[in-house]
Scaffold this motif. Structure first.
Motif, PDB file in Angstrom:
ATOM      1  N   GLU A 259      29.202 -64.207   1.803  1.00  0.00           N
ATOM      2  CA  GLU A 259      29.955 -64.567   0.602  1.00  0.00           C
ATOM      3  C   GLU A 259      29.105 -64.368  -0.653  1.00  0.00           C
ATOM      4  N   ASP A 260      27.849 -64.745  -0.580  1.00  0.00           N
ATOM      5  CA  ASP A 260      26.953 -64.529  -1.727  1.00  0.00           C
ATOM      6  C   ASP A 260      26.806 -63.041  -2.039  1.00  0.00           C
ATOM      7  N   LEU A 261      26.666 -62.225  -0.986  1.00  0.00           N
ATOM      8  CA  LEU A 261      26.531 -60.791  -1.195  1.00  0.00           C
ATOM      9  C   LEU A 261      27.793 -60.199  -1.824  1.00  0.00           C
ATOM     10  N   LEU A 262      28.948 -60.564  -1.285  1.00  0.00           N
ATOM     11  CA  LEU A 262      30.201 -60.015  -1.801  1.00  0.00           C
ATOM     12  C   LEU A 262      30.409 -60.400  -3.266  1.00  0.00           C
ATOM     13  N   ASN A 263      30.124 -61.643  -3.592  1.00  0.00           N
ATOM     14  CA  ASN A 263      30.287 -62.070  -4.983  1.00  0.00           C
ATOM     15  C   ASN A 263      29.350 -61.307  -5.914  1.00  0.00           C
ATOM     16  N   SER A 264      28.162 -61.004  -5.434  1.00  0.00           N
ATOM     17  CA  SER A 264      27.210 -60.265  -6.271  1.00  0.00           C
ATOM     18  C   SER A 264      27.601 -58.793  -6.415  1.00  0.00           C
ATOM     19  N   TYR A 265      28.507 -58.299  -5.560  1.00  0.00           N
ATOM     20  CA  TYR A 265      28.939 -56.897  -5.593  1.00  0.00           C
ATOM     21  C   TYR A 265      30.336 -56.722  -6.171  1.00  0.00           C
ATOM     22  N   ARG A 266      30.846 -57.710  -6.883  1.00  0.00           N
ATOM     23  CA  ARG A 266      32.171 -57.583  -7.478  1.00  0.00           C
ATOM     24  C   ARG A 266      32.263 -56.368  -8.405  1.00  0.00           C
ATOM     25  N   GLY A 267      31.290 -56.226  -9.283  1.00  0.00           N
ATOM     26  CA  GLY A 267      31.294 -55.097 -10.203  1.00  0.00           C
ATOM     27  C   GLY A 267      31.179 -53.765  -9.491  1.00  0.00           C
ATOM     28  N   TYR A 268      30.385 -53.731  -8.443  1.00  0.00           N
ATOM     29  CA  TYR A 268      30.206 -52.514  -7.645  1.00  0.00           C
ATOM     30  C   TYR A 268      31.543 -52.037  -7.087  1.00  0.00           C
ATOM     31  N   PHE A 269      32.304 -52.952  -6.487  1.00  0.00           N
ATOM     32  CA  PHE A 269      33.570 -52.555  -5.878  1.00  0.00           C
ATOM     33  C   PHE A 269      34.665 -52.324  -6.920  1.00  0.00           C
ATOM     34  N   GLU A 270      34.540 -52.905  -8.083  1.00  0.00           N
ATOM     35  CA  GLU A 270      35.513 -52.630  -9.149  1.00  0.00           C
ATOM     36  C   GLU A 270      35.437 -51.169  -9.595  1.00  0.00           C
ATOM     37  N   GLN A 271      34.301 -50.531  -9.380  1.00  0.00           N
ATOM     38  CA  GLN A 271      34.129 -49.115  -9.733  1.00  0.00           C
ATOM     39  C   GLN A 271      34.653 -48.178  -8.647  1.00  0.00           C
ATOM     40  N   ASP A 272      35.105 -48.743  -7.531  1.00  0.00           N
ATOM     41  CA  ASP A 272      35.437 -47.935  -6.361  1.00  0.00           C
ATOM     42  C   ASP A 272      36.591 -46.967  -6.617  1.00  0.00           C
ATOM     43  N   CYS A 273      37.456 -47.292  -7.577  1.00  0.00           N
ATOM     44  CA  CYS A 273      38.599 -46.421  -7.874  1.00  0.00           C
ATOM     45  C   CYS A 273      38.164 -45.071  -8.444  1.00  0.00           C
ATOM     46  N   ASN A 274      36.909 -44.956  -8.824  1.00  0.00           N
ATOM     47  CA  ASN A 274      36.404 -43.702  -9.400  1.00  0.00           C
ATOM     48  C   ASN A 274      35.979 -42.695  -8.340  1.00  0.00           C
ATOM     49  N   TYR A 275      36.030 -43.085  -7.068  1.00  0.00           N
ATOM     50  CA  TYR A 275      35.444 -42.245  -6.029  1.00  0.00           C
ATOM     51  C   TYR A 275      36.478 -41.796  -5.002  1.00  0.00           C
ATOM     52  N   GLY A 276      36.141 -40.735  -4.291  1.00  0.00           N
ATOM     53  CA  GLY A 276      37.021 -40.149  -3.283  1.00  0.00           C
ATOM     54  C   GLY A 276      36.905 -38.638  -3.330  1.00  0.00           C
ATOM     55  N   THR A 277      37.950 -37.955  -2.891  1.00  0.00           N
ATOM     56  CA  THR A 277      37.974 -36.489  -2.944  1.00  0.00           C
ATOM     57  C   THR A 277      39.312 -36.018  -3.498  1.00  0.00           C
ATOM     58  N   ILE A 278      39.277 -34.847  -4.121  1.00  0.00           N
ATOM     59  CA  ILE A 278      40.487 -34.155  -4.561  1.00  0.00           C
ATOM     60  C   ILE A 278      40.596 -32.915  -3.672  1.00  0.00           C
ATOM     61  N   GLU A 279      41.401 -33.015  -2.624  1.00  0.00           N
ATOM     62  CA  GLU A 279      41.397 -31.981  -1.592  1.00  0.00           C
ATOM     63  C   GLU A 279      41.844 -30.619  -2.113  1.00  0.00           C
ATOM     64  N   GLU A 280      42.692 -30.610  -3.136  1.00  0.00           N
ATOM     65  CA  GLU A 280      43.125 -29.319  -3.690  1.00  0.00           C
ATOM     66  C   GLU A 280      41.964 -28.532  -4.280  1.00  0.00           C
ATOM     67  N   LEU A 281      40.880 -29.217  -4.621  1.00  0.00           N
ATOM     68  CA  LEU A 281      39.716 -28.550  -5.207  1.00  0.00           C
ATOM     69  C   LEU A 281      38.633 -28.238  -4.177  1.00  0.00           C
ATOM     70  N   ARG A 282      38.852 -28.637  -2.935  1.00  0.00           N
ATOM     71  CA  ARG A 282      37.824 -28.413  -1.905  1.00  0.00           C
ATOM     72  C   ARG A 282      37.714 -26.926  -1.581  1.00  0.00           C
ATOM     73  N   PRO A 283      36.503 -26.360  -1.623  1.00  0.00           N
ATOM     74  CA  PRO A 283      36.332 -24.965  -1.208  1.00  0.00           C
ATOM     75  C   PRO A 283      36.621 -24.824   0.286  1.00  0.00           C
ATOM     76  N   GLY A 284      37.363 -23.810   0.650  1.00  0.00           N
ATOM     77  CA  GLY A 284      37.649 -23.605   2.070  1.00  0.00           C
ATOM     78  C   GLY A 284      38.824 -24.445   2.530  1.00  0.00           C
ATOM     79  N   GLU A 285      38.778 -24.843   3.806  1.00  0.00           N
ATOM     80  CA  GLU A 285      39.900 -25.532   4.435  1.00  0.00           C
ATOM     81  C   GLU A 285      40.002 -26.979   3.955  1.00  0.00           C
ATOM     82  N   ILE A 286      41.209 -27.419   3.637  1.00  0.00           N
ATOM     83  CA  ILE A 286      41.454 -28.785   3.200  1.00  0.00           C
ATOM     84  C   ILE A 286      41.397 -29.734   4.396  1.00  0.00           C
ATOM     85  N   ALA A 287      40.728 -30.882   4.204  1.00  0.00           N
ATOM     86  CA  ALA A 287      40.665 -31.895   5.256  1.00  0.00           C
ATOM     87  C   ALA A 287      42.016 -32.580   5.370  1.00  0.00           C
TER      88      ALA A 287
END
Length: 306
Positions: free
Chosen positions: A260-288
């Motif tokens: 619980e202490d760790l999760l509370n200290s990482y609130r800001g870290y996970f709030e940034q999570d929406c910025n990450y992932g992949t855009i498969e249309e831009l992937r070179p080669g075969e799309i996952a």
């Protein structure tokens, strides 16, 4: 600045994952440049995150690149656990149920860190199984960033089936479990070194043993089925186990408070999570695609649970 390792952990880092201090910065730069060059990839580039993945891949840069790509690709392929990753009150309530526990530190110098899963504590009337996996994935990421022992020595997973009955097994989502198992083996920043299944009730033995036989063929670490915590102590020893399992490594309540202490200290870290992932249309080669990763209906092999 990266926290220094104790002499014991520094030796473990060199022996287990090929980590040498004078090479870390260069490898981080190489990964950051590579990430910027991938048009489809939106990945974290902070030091602790990249080191966790380098350790998981024993400092093989090519394998680290593949694992980072798979990890963020699963934001699309496995949204059940990789989307909406925020520290909410419901998430903290799941932690307090004590289903997934991470004892703070093992007492042995080279013993893997502990990860205890107690499915008997899971109430399907209150929570969905995907919420448990969602919590566990977030917890494992935090542990990989914060617990050097876990990221260096790997984790020993203990699956405690006490309290699991045939009704819970009938409600078990096998497709979701298959996806979780794939994520754990191919994407997670923590390496499972060994697994123990204990306290298996008789009425679910057939189902669990079938699952055990299937999964044992797919991983490169041992999976052992034991009767109880007394047998577990014979394999692991008391120094790494909580007192509720006959050990001397703190109490389960301390594990809950630690997370619980760790999760509370990482609130800001996970709030940034929406910025990450992949855009498969831009992937070179075969799309996952979902089918390429999980097969038709979420499984390459249809499992008969009856």
């Amino acid at each position: 600045m990266r926290r220094p390792l104790s002499p014991t952990l520094a030796k473990l880092a060199e022996q287990e994952v090929n980590e040498t201090p004078d090479r870390i910065q260069q490898d981080i730069i190489i990964l950051r440049v590579w990430i910027r060059q991938q048009p489809h990839l939106r990945a974290r580039t902070d030091v602790d995150f990249l080191i966790a993945f380098l350790r998981r891949c024993r400092y093989s840069l090519e394998e680290t690149k593949r694992r980072i790509d798979r990890y963020f690709t699963h934001y699309n392929l496995f949204p059940e656990i990789m989307n909406n990753r925020c520290v909410t009150q419901r998430l903290l309530d799941i932690n307090r149920m004590g289903i997934c526990l991470y004892p703070d530190m093992p007492k042995g110098d080279s013993r893997s860190a502990m990860f205890i899963t107690r499915f008997g504590q899971f109430d399907p009337n209150l929570y969905m199984l995907r919420e448990i996996y969602h919590f566990s994935a977030m917890a494992m990421e935090v542990i990989a960033l914060e617990n050097d022992h876990a990221s260096l020595a790997g984790i020993c997973e203990i699956i405690d089936l006490e309290g699991v009955n045939s009704d819970k097994m009938r409600r078990f989502d096998r497709v979701l479990f298959r996806k979780w198992w794939n994520w754990l083996y191919n994407c997670s920043p923590l390496k499972v070194k060994e697994m123990y299944i204990i306290n298996m009730p008789k009425d679910i033995q057939g189902t669990v043993m079938f699952l055990y036989n299937v999964l044992s063929m797919q991983v490169n670490y041992p999976i052992r089925v034991l009767k109880n915590s007394e047998e577990l102590i014979e394999h692991i020893g008391k120094d790494s186990l909580p007192e509720e399992y006959g050990g001397t490594n703190g109490h389960l309540g301390e594990c809950v408070a630690y997370m619980e202490d760790l999760l509370n200290s990482y609130r800001g870290y996970f709030e940034q999570d929406c910025n990450y992932g992949t855009i498969e249309e831009l992937r070179p080669g075969e799309i996952a695609t979902y089918e390429a990763e999980f097969g038709a209906s979420g499984s390459f092999r249809r499992l008969n649970w009856d």
